[in-house]
Design a protein around this motif. Structure first.
Motif, PDB file in Angstrom:
ATOM      1  N   TRP A 239      -4.630   2.850  -2.999  1.00  0.00           N
ATOM      2  CA  TRP A 239      -3.606   2.273  -3.861  1.00  0.00           C
ATOM      3  C   TRP A 239      -3.040   1.081  -3.088  1.00  0.00           C
ATOM      4  O   TRP A 239      -2.127   1.206  -2.291  1.00  0.00           O
ATOM      5  CB  TRP A 239      -2.527   3.288  -4.182  1.00  0.00           C
ATOM      6  CG  TRP A 239      -3.029   4.382  -5.058  1.00  0.00           C
ATOM      7  CD1 TRP A 239      -4.089   4.343  -5.930  1.00  0.00           C
ATOM      8  CD2 TRP A 239      -2.492   5.693  -5.194  1.00  0.00           C
ATOM      9  NE1 TRP A 239      -4.258   5.533  -6.564  1.00  0.00           N
ATOM     10  CE2 TRP A 239      -3.280   6.397  -6.133  1.00  0.00           C
ATOM     11  CE3 TRP A 239      -1.421   6.346  -4.600  1.00  0.00           C
ATOM     12  CZ2 TRP A 239      -3.028   7.707  -6.502  1.00  0.00           C
ATOM     13  CZ3 TRP A 239      -1.166   7.672  -4.967  1.00  0.00           C
ATOM     14  CH2 TRP A 239      -1.970   8.325  -5.903  1.00  0.00           C
ATOM     15  N   LEU A 240      -3.629  -0.067  -3.333  1.00  0.00           N
ATOM     16  CA  LEU A 240      -3.354  -1.266  -2.563  1.00  0.00           C
ATOM     17  C   LEU A 240      -3.235  -2.434  -3.531  1.00  0.00           C
ATOM     18  O   LEU A 240      -4.003  -2.533  -4.478  1.00  0.00           O
ATOM     19  CB  LEU A 240      -4.517  -1.480  -1.597  1.00  0.00           C
ATOM     20  CG  LEU A 240      -4.538  -2.655  -0.640  1.00  0.00           C
ATOM     21  CD1 LEU A 240      -3.341  -2.597   0.286  1.00  0.00           C
ATOM     22  CD2 LEU A 240      -5.819  -2.630   0.163  1.00  0.00           C
ATOM     23  N   ALA A 241      -2.263  -3.314  -3.310  1.00  0.00           N
ATOM     24  CA  ALA A 241      -2.057  -4.450  -4.216  1.00  0.00           C
ATOM     25  C   ALA A 241      -1.633  -5.683  -3.435  1.00  0.00           C
ATOM     26  O   ALA A 241      -1.053  -5.590  -2.360  1.00  0.00           O
ATOM     27  CB  ALA A 241      -0.978  -4.100  -5.248  1.00  0.00           C
ATOM     28  N   ALA A 242      -1.945  -6.844  -4.009  1.00  0.00           N
ATOM     29  CA  ALA A 242      -1.491  -8.111  -3.458  1.00  0.00           C
ATOM     30  C   ALA A 242      -0.862  -8.927  -4.575  1.00  0.00           C
ATOM     31  O   ALA A 242      -1.303  -8.860  -5.709  1.00  0.00           O
ATOM     32  CB  ALA A 242      -2.654  -8.880  -2.830  1.00  0.00           C
TER      33      ALA A 242
ATOM     34  N   LYS B  72      -7.258   6.976  -4.982  1.00  0.00           N
ATOM     35  CA  LYS B  72      -7.983   7.756  -5.970  1.00  0.00           C
ATOM     36  C   LYS B  72      -9.420   7.908  -5.511  1.00  0.00           C
ATOM     37  O   LYS B  72     -10.022   6.957  -5.014  1.00  0.00           O
ATOM     38  CB  LYS B  72      -7.941   7.043  -7.325  1.00  0.00           C
ATOM     39  CG  LYS B  72      -8.728   7.755  -8.405  1.00  0.00           C
ATOM     40  CD  LYS B  72      -8.438   7.145  -9.752  1.00  0.00           C
ATOM     41  CE  LYS B  72      -9.243   7.789 -10.860  1.00  0.00           C
ATOM     42  NZ  LYS B  72      -9.179   9.226 -10.926  1.00  0.00           N
ATOM     43  N   VAL B  73      -9.969   9.094  -5.673  1.00  0.00           N
ATOM     44  CA  VAL B  73     -11.370   9.309  -5.342  1.00  0.00           C
ATOM     45  C   VAL B  73     -12.215   8.592  -6.383  1.00  0.00           C
ATOM     46  O   VAL B  73     -12.093   8.818  -7.577  1.00  0.00           O
ATOM     47  CB  VAL B  73     -11.710  10.813  -5.285  1.00  0.00           C
ATOM     48  CG1 VAL B  73     -13.194  11.009  -5.072  1.00  0.00           C
ATOM     49  CG2 VAL B  73     -10.923  11.474  -4.170  1.00  0.00           C
ATOM     50  N   ALA B  74     -13.050   7.672  -5.916  1.00  0.00           N
ATOM     51  CA  ALA B  74     -13.895   6.868  -6.799  1.00  0.00           C
ATOM     52  C   ALA B  74     -15.147   6.482  -6.027  1.00  0.00           C
ATOM     53  O   ALA B  74     -15.297   6.789  -4.859  1.00  0.00           O
ATOM     54  CB  ALA B  74     -13.151   5.619  -7.264  1.00  0.00           C
TER      55      ALA B  74
ATOM     56  N   TYR C 294     -11.552  -8.652  -1.741  1.00  0.00           N
ATOM     57  CA  TYR C 294     -11.272  -7.301  -1.293  1.00  0.00           C
ATOM     58  C   TYR C 294      -9.896  -7.284  -0.646  1.00  0.00           C
ATOM     59  O   TYR C 294      -9.529  -8.214   0.070  1.00  0.00           O
ATOM     60  CB  TYR C 294     -12.299  -6.819  -0.262  1.00  0.00           C
ATOM     61  CG  TYR C 294     -13.689  -6.674  -0.788  1.00  0.00           C
ATOM     62  CD1 TYR C 294     -13.956  -5.864  -1.885  1.00  0.00           C
ATOM     63  CD2 TYR C 294     -14.750  -7.342  -0.192  1.00  0.00           C
ATOM     64  CE1 TYR C 294     -15.243  -5.717  -2.373  1.00  0.00           C
ATOM     65  CE2 TYR C 294     -16.030  -7.201  -0.668  1.00  0.00           C
ATOM     66  CZ  TYR C 294     -16.274  -6.398  -1.758  1.00  0.00           C
ATOM     67  OH  TYR C 294     -17.544  -6.258  -2.233  1.00  0.00           O
ATOM     68  N   LEU C 295      -9.151  -6.230  -0.889  1.00  0.00           N
ATOM     69  CA  LEU C 295      -7.909  -5.982  -0.189  1.00  0.00           C
ATOM     70  C   LEU C 295      -8.224  -4.922   0.855  1.00  0.00           C
ATOM     71  O   LEU C 295      -8.799  -3.886   0.536  1.00  0.00           O
ATOM     72  CB  LEU C 295      -6.834  -5.505  -1.161  1.00  0.00           C
ATOM     73  CG  LEU C 295      -6.568  -6.420  -2.359  1.00  0.00           C
ATOM     74  CD1 LEU C 295      -5.482  -5.817  -3.241  1.00  0.00           C
ATOM     75  CD2 LEU C 295      -6.208  -7.823  -1.920  1.00  0.00           C
ATOM     76  N   ALA C 296      -7.876  -5.182   2.103  1.00  0.00           N
ATOM     77  CA  ALA C 296      -8.304  -4.309   3.195  1.00  0.00           C
ATOM     78  C   ALA C 296      -7.122  -3.868   4.053  1.00  0.00           C
ATOM     79  O   ALA C 296      -6.106  -4.560   4.140  1.00  0.00           O
ATOM     80  CB  ALA C 296      -9.336  -5.034   4.058  1.00  0.00           C
TER      81      ALA C 296
ATOM     82  N   VAL D 253       0.855  -1.182   0.000  1.00  0.00           N
ATOM     83  CA  VAL D 253       0.000   0.000   0.000  1.00  0.00           C
ATOM     84  C   VAL D 253       0.894   1.236   0.000  1.00  0.00           C
ATOM     85  O   VAL D 253       2.043   1.181   0.436  1.00  0.00           O
ATOM     86  CB  VAL D 253      -0.949   0.010   1.225  1.00  0.00           C
ATOM     87  CG1 VAL D 253      -0.173   0.150   2.522  1.00  0.00           C
ATOM     88  CG2 VAL D 253      -2.018   1.079   1.101  1.00  0.00           C
ATOM     89  N   TYR D 254       0.366   2.342  -0.497  1.00  0.00           N
ATOM     90  CA  TYR D 254       1.100   3.610  -0.461  1.00  0.00           C
ATOM     91  C   TYR D 254       0.556   4.439   0.693  1.00  0.00           C
ATOM     92  O   TYR D 254      -0.639   4.705   0.771  1.00  0.00           O
ATOM     93  CB  TYR D 254       0.944   4.377  -1.778  1.00  0.00           C
ATOM     94  CG  TYR D 254       1.952   5.496  -1.907  1.00  0.00           C
ATOM     95  CD1 TYR D 254       3.188   5.271  -2.491  1.00  0.00           C
ATOM     96  CD2 TYR D 254       1.689   6.763  -1.405  1.00  0.00           C
ATOM     97  CE1 TYR D 254       4.135   6.279  -2.593  1.00  0.00           C
ATOM     98  CE2 TYR D 254       2.621   7.781  -1.497  1.00  0.00           C
ATOM     99  CZ  TYR D 254       3.837   7.534  -2.093  1.00  0.00           C
ATOM    100  OH  TYR D 254       4.765   8.535  -2.178  1.00  0.00           O
TER     101      TYR D 254
END
Length: 122
Positions: A118-121, A77-79, A62-64, A3-4
């Motif tokens: 901004w999250l990744a696995a 990002k606003v979404a 989901y990445l949490a 994550v950032y």
């Protein structure tokens, strides 16, 4: 998982990431977690999962993030819609958690947040 983070000052608190599998459009089950760390700094934060899992190509996950570090913010990002919609959430907030635990069921019906982290696995 990565994550950032934007960190303002040197603060401490619990920080953890998890992978969740949706059960319904308002609940998920935690299927994998990272260790809990108590400090973060600005930039990319990568934590390994405590155990390996196999994710199905045709399933959604989901990445949490659990973030109680004072002075930190999750970049993103606003979404999303900013209000509850009759669809599975793009992002969600669940209050009164005490870190993530494998097997824990989390309510994802509070989808009023617009930030998509901004999250990744991998």
């Amino acid at each position: 998982m990565t994550v950032y983070i934007i960190q303002n000052g040197a603060a401490t608190g619990d920080f953890q990431m998890a992978i969740l599998e949706p059960d319904t459009n308002i609940t998920t089950t935690v299927i994998a977690i990272t260790d809990v760390v108590t400090t973060v700094s600005s930039g990319l934060i990568t934590l390994p999962l405590l155990s390996s899992i196999v994710l199905n190509d045709d399933s959604s996950y989901y990445l949490a993030i659990y973030n109680q570090v004072n002075g930190s913010a999750i970049a993103g990002k606003v979404a999303g819609f900013g209000s509850v919609q009759e669809v599975a959430p793009i992002n969600f907030r669940s209050q009164n958690l005490t870190n993530f635990n494998v097997g824990q069921v989390i309510n994802t019906s509070d989808v009023s947040l617009q930030l998509t982290p901004w999250l990744a696995a991998e």
